[in-house]
Design a protein around this motif. Structure first.
Motif, PDB file in Angstrom:
ATOM      1  N   SER A  55       0.932  -1.042  -0.251  1.00  0.00           N
ATOM      2  CA  SER A  55       0.013   0.238   0.127  1.00  0.00           C
ATOM      3  C   SER A  55       1.262   0.934  -0.033  1.00  0.00           C
ATOM      4  CB  SER A  55      -1.050   0.505   1.020  1.00  0.00           C
ATOM      5  OG  SER A  55      -1.583  -1.083   1.359  1.00  0.00           O
ATOM      6  N   ALA A  56       1.663   1.089   0.384  1.00  0.00           N
ATOM      7  CA  ALA A  56       2.949   2.582   0.749  1.00  0.00           C
ATOM      8  C   ALA A  56       3.685   2.700  -0.824  1.00  0.00           C
ATOM      9  CB  ALA A  56       4.087   1.816   2.269  1.00  0.00           C
ATOM     10  N   LEU A  57       3.491   1.513  -1.328  1.00  0.00           N
ATOM     11  CA  LEU A  57       4.162   1.760  -2.720  1.00  0.00           C
ATOM     12  C   LEU A  57       3.441   2.655  -3.420  1.00  0.00           C
ATOM     13  CD1 LEU A  57       6.519   0.712  -4.346  1.00  0.00           C
ATOM     14  CD2 LEU A  57       4.946  -1.648  -5.255  1.00  0.00           C
ATOM     15  N   LEU A  58       2.093   1.862  -3.451  1.00  0.00           N
ATOM     16  CA  LEU A  58       1.549   2.884  -4.526  1.00  0.00           C
ATOM     17  C   LEU A  58       1.263   3.917  -3.770  1.00  0.00           C
ATOM     18  CD1 LEU A  58       0.986  -0.315  -5.444  1.00  0.00           C
ATOM     19  CD2 LEU A  58      -1.695   0.394  -6.042  1.00  0.00           C
ATOM     20  N   ALA A  59       1.028   4.426  -2.929  1.00  0.00           N
ATOM     21  CA  ALA A  59       0.854   5.876  -2.052  1.00  0.00           C
ATOM     22  C   ALA A  59       2.214   6.406  -2.696  1.00  0.00           C
ATOM     23  CB  ALA A  59       0.907   5.739  -0.555  1.00  0.00           C
ATOM     24  N   ALA A  60       3.167   5.728  -2.686  1.00  0.00           N
ATOM     25  CA  ALA A  60       4.101   6.549  -3.468  1.00  0.00           C
ATOM     26  C   ALA A  60       3.639   7.153  -5.143  1.00  0.00           C
ATOM     27  CB  ALA A  60       5.777   5.816  -3.726  1.00  0.00           C
ATOM     28  N   ALA A  61       3.052   6.178  -5.618  1.00  0.00           N
ATOM     29  CA  ALA A  61       2.628   6.841  -7.068  1.00  0.00           C
ATOM     30  C   ALA A  61       1.800   7.712  -6.950  1.00  0.00           C
ATOM     31  CB  ALA A  61       2.537   5.709  -7.683  1.00  0.00           C
ATOM     32  N   THR A  62       0.664   8.087  -5.953  1.00  0.00           N
ATOM     33  CA  THR A  62      -0.356   9.140  -6.163  1.00  0.00           C
ATOM     34  C   THR A  62       0.589  10.008  -5.801  1.00  0.00           C
ATOM     35  OG1 THR A  62      -0.812   8.192  -3.722  1.00  0.00           O
ATOM     36  CG2 THR A  62      -1.386   7.255  -6.268  1.00  0.00           C
ATOM     37  N   GLU A  91       3.943  11.198  -5.790  1.00  0.00           N
ATOM     38  CA  GLU A  91       5.294  11.814  -6.918  1.00  0.00           C
ATOM     39  C   GLU A  91       4.271  11.907  -8.068  1.00  0.00           C
ATOM     40  OE1 GLU A  91       7.534  11.903  -6.425  1.00  0.00           O
ATOM     41  OE2 GLU A  91       8.544  10.764  -4.285  1.00  0.00           O
ATOM     42  N   PHE A  92       3.369  11.194  -8.910  1.00  0.00           N
ATOM     43  CA  PHE A  92       2.856  11.635  -9.942  1.00  0.00           C
ATOM     44  C   PHE A  92       1.166  11.300 -10.191  1.00  0.00           C
ATOM     45  CE2 PHE A  92       6.607   9.079 -10.466  1.00  0.00           C
ATOM     46  CZ  PHE A  92       7.660   9.426 -10.610  1.00  0.00           C
ATOM     47  N   GLY A  93       0.846  11.511  -8.759  1.00  0.00           N
ATOM     48  CA  GLY A  93      -1.158  12.330  -8.387  1.00  0.00           C
ATOM     49  C   GLY A  93      -2.125  11.271  -9.596  1.00  0.00           C
ATOM     50  N   ARG A  94      -1.741   9.297 -10.022  1.00  0.00           N
ATOM     51  CA  ARG A  94      -2.070   8.381 -10.078  1.00  0.00           C
ATOM     52  C   ARG A  94      -1.365   7.429 -10.560  1.00  0.00           C
ATOM     53  NH1 ARG A  94      -5.550   9.895 -14.204  1.00  0.00           N
ATOM     54  NH2 ARG A  94      -5.547   8.011 -14.812  1.00  0.00           N
ATOM     55  N   LEU A  95      -2.802   6.004 -10.244  1.00  0.00           N
ATOM     56  CA  LEU A  95      -1.861   4.899 -10.906  1.00  0.00           C
ATOM     57  C   LEU A  95      -2.989   4.621 -11.932  1.00  0.00           C
ATOM     58  CD1 LEU A  95      -0.319   2.749 -10.649  1.00  0.00           C
ATOM     59  CD2 LEU A  95      -2.083   1.535  -8.462  1.00  0.00           C
ATOM     60  N   ASP A  96      -2.161   4.138 -13.072  1.00  0.00           N
ATOM     61  CA  ASP A  96      -2.457   3.700 -14.099  1.00  0.00           C
ATOM     62  C   ASP A  96      -2.255   2.290 -14.616  1.00  0.00           C
ATOM     63  OD1 ASP A  96      -3.690   6.134 -15.265  1.00  0.00           O
ATOM     64  OD2 ASP A  96      -1.838   6.479 -15.228  1.00  0.00           O
ATOM     65  N   VAL A  97      -1.194   1.621 -14.151  1.00  0.00           N
ATOM     66  CA  VAL A  97      -0.628   0.410 -14.456  1.00  0.00           C
ATOM     67  C   VAL A  97       0.023  -0.363 -13.388  1.00  0.00           C
ATOM     68  CG1 VAL A  97       0.888  -1.413 -15.697  1.00  0.00           C
ATOM     69  CG2 VAL A  97       0.226   0.627 -16.859  1.00  0.00           C
ATOM     70  N   CYS A 102      -3.137  -6.637  -6.159  1.00  0.00           N
ATOM     71  CA  CYS A 102      -4.091  -6.087  -6.306  1.00  0.00           C
ATOM     72  C   CYS A 102      -5.515  -5.282  -6.338  1.00  0.00           C
ATOM     73  CB  CYS A 102      -4.979  -7.550  -7.305  1.00  0.00           C
ATOM     74  SG  CYS A 102      -4.028  -8.457  -8.730  1.00  0.00           S
ATOM     75  N   GLN A 103      -5.249  -5.813  -5.051  1.00  0.00           N
ATOM     76  CA  GLN A 103      -6.280  -5.634  -3.434  1.00  0.00           C
ATOM     77  C   GLN A 103      -5.726  -4.115  -3.402  1.00  0.00           C
ATOM     78  OE1 GLN A 103      -5.392  -6.207   0.070  1.00  0.00           O
ATOM     79  NE2 GLN A 103      -7.578  -6.681   0.597  1.00  0.00           N
ATOM     80  N   ALA A 104      -4.666  -3.415  -3.196  1.00  0.00           N
ATOM     81  CA  ALA A 104      -4.224  -1.802  -3.519  1.00  0.00           C
ATOM     82  C   ALA A 104      -4.186  -1.508  -4.464  1.00  0.00           C
ATOM     83  CB  ALA A 104      -2.503  -1.831  -3.263  1.00  0.00           C
ATOM     84  N   ALA A 105      -3.919  -1.618  -5.475  1.00  0.00           N
ATOM     85  CA  ALA A 105      -3.854  -0.921  -6.618  1.00  0.00           C
ATOM     86  C   ALA A 105      -5.941  -0.902  -7.180  1.00  0.00           C
ATOM     87  CB  ALA A 105      -3.583  -1.737  -8.176  1.00  0.00           C
ATOM     88  N   MET A 106      -6.879  -1.438  -7.023  1.00  0.00           N
ATOM     89  CA  MET A 106      -8.301  -1.386  -6.708  1.00  0.00           C
ATOM     90  C   MET A 106      -8.547  -0.496  -6.597  1.00  0.00           C
ATOM     91  SD  MET A 106      -9.739  -3.248  -9.424  1.00  0.00           S
ATOM     92  CE  MET A 106     -11.351  -2.994  -8.714  1.00  0.00           C
ATOM     93  N   ARG A 107      -7.825   0.119  -5.529  1.00  0.00           N
ATOM     94  CA  ARG A 107      -8.167   0.932  -3.952  1.00  0.00           C
ATOM     95  C   ARG A 107      -7.780   1.835  -4.444  1.00  0.00           C
ATOM     96  NH1 ARG A 107      -6.427  -2.477   0.471  1.00  0.00           N
ATOM     97  NH2 ARG A 107      -7.952  -3.444   1.394  1.00  0.00           N
ATOM     98  N   VAL A 108      -6.683   2.012  -5.981  1.00  0.00           N
ATOM     99  CA  VAL A 108      -6.567   3.256  -6.585  1.00  0.00           C
ATOM    100  C   VAL A 108      -7.312   3.635  -7.913  1.00  0.00           C
ATOM    101  CG1 VAL A 108      -4.938   5.000  -7.440  1.00  0.00           C
ATOM    102  CG2 VAL A 108      -4.816   3.737  -5.304  1.00  0.00           C
ATOM    103  N   MET A 109      -7.479   2.450  -8.219  1.00  0.00           N
ATOM    104  CA  MET A 109      -8.052   1.945  -9.829  1.00  0.00           C
ATOM    105  C   MET A 109      -9.125   3.129  -9.734  1.00  0.00           C
ATOM    106  SD  MET A 109      -5.222  -0.544 -11.487  1.00  0.00           S
ATOM    107  CE  MET A 109      -4.062   0.301 -12.002  1.00  0.00           C
TER     108      MET A 109
END
Length: 266
Positions: free
Chosen positions: A76-83, A85-91, A127-134
């Motif tokens: 979850s922290a890794l995906l938080a770094a995506a949002t 640093e870069f504002g979103r997550l596409d992949v 998958c779980q963490a990505a779905m929470r963003v996507m």
């Protein structure tokens, strides 16, 4: 969008686990070369940093984080770094994984738990963490990594193959859940691929491999391919690129294979 433009990832953000080496490293560099900003996770922090530095030195955008994918909070922290640093997550490319070798009667509970945690739980958490963003975005592509071992039973690979089969079914089940909210979910199932995985079952207690044994093993893998070839990490990275791009906008719930035909002849 027409022509090669469907493969352009400019303006998109991708997260890749297992990015310090092998398929994850190749995928991170390929997605970055296609224009994506990439967030790299690996338990090998120095290796992830090296991948990041090559991307940045080449003019790309990348950040890296030490990430143990068996820990949901770290994913979850890794995906938080995506949002952040870069504002979103596409992949989201869930690449991190390990091999495992041994007959069923010899597999210890500790080994079973280790491989299940990395190869299945790690993908599940991604998958779980990505779905929470996507999900709230209403878009995204999740790409998992299974293996040709799900098609071709081989003695001594029971735990590895079982975890990769679980990844394939997770992918298809999640595709059904995620499709109505605009998120695609697919998996690649690599055949024999020249990475640091190669020859794990040939290594002695010190981690060394006899060169003659390795040559014999590589010949066996080539002989089992209709093309007479084995894949390298870039072959798998290109499939991940396809699944990340608009070229695959109607592809979901699928298992894509770059395996030089091994699964039809083994």
């Amino acid at each position: 969008m027409e022509g090669l433009g469907v493969f352009d990832l400019s303006g998109r953000v991708a997260c890749v686990t297992g990015a310090a080496s092998g398929i994850g490293e190749a995928a991170a560099e390929t997605l970055a070369a296609a224009g994506a900003a990439v967030v790299l996770g690996d338990i090998d922090g120095d290796g992830a940093d090296r991948t990041r530095d090559r991307i940045v030195d080449g003019g790309g955008r990348a950040v890296s984080r030490v990430t143990d994918t068996t820990q949901s909070d770290q994913v979850s922290a890794l995906l938080a770094a995506a949002t952040d640093e870069f504002g979103r997550l596409d992949v989201m490319a869930n690449v991190a994984g390990v091999g495992s070798y041994g007959d069923v009667v010899d597999v210890t509970e500790a080994e079973l738990d280790r491989v299940l945690a990395i190869n299945f739980k790690g993908v599940f958490f991604g998958c779980q963490a990505a779905m929470r963003v996507m999900g709230p975005q209403g878009s995204g592509s999740i790409i998992n990594v299974s293996a040709t071992a799900i098609n071709t039973p081989v003695g001594g690979l029971s735990v590895y193959a079982a975890t990769k089969a679980a990844v394939a079914m997770l992918t298809q089940s999640l595709a059904v859940e995620a499709g109505p909210i605009g998120v695609r979910v697919n998996t690649i199932a690599p055949g024999f691929t020249l990475t640091n995985f190669v020859g794990g079952h040939l290594r002695d207690a010190e981690g060394q491999v006899d060169p003659a044994e390795m040559d014999s093993y590589l010949k066996l893998m080539r002989d089992r391919s209709p093309l007479g070839e084995v894949c390298d990490a870039s072959d798998q990275a290109n499939l991940i690129w396809f699944l990340a791009s608009d070229a695959s906008r109607y592809v979901t719930g699928q298992i894509l294979r770059a395996n030089a035909g091994q699964s039809i002849t083994w």
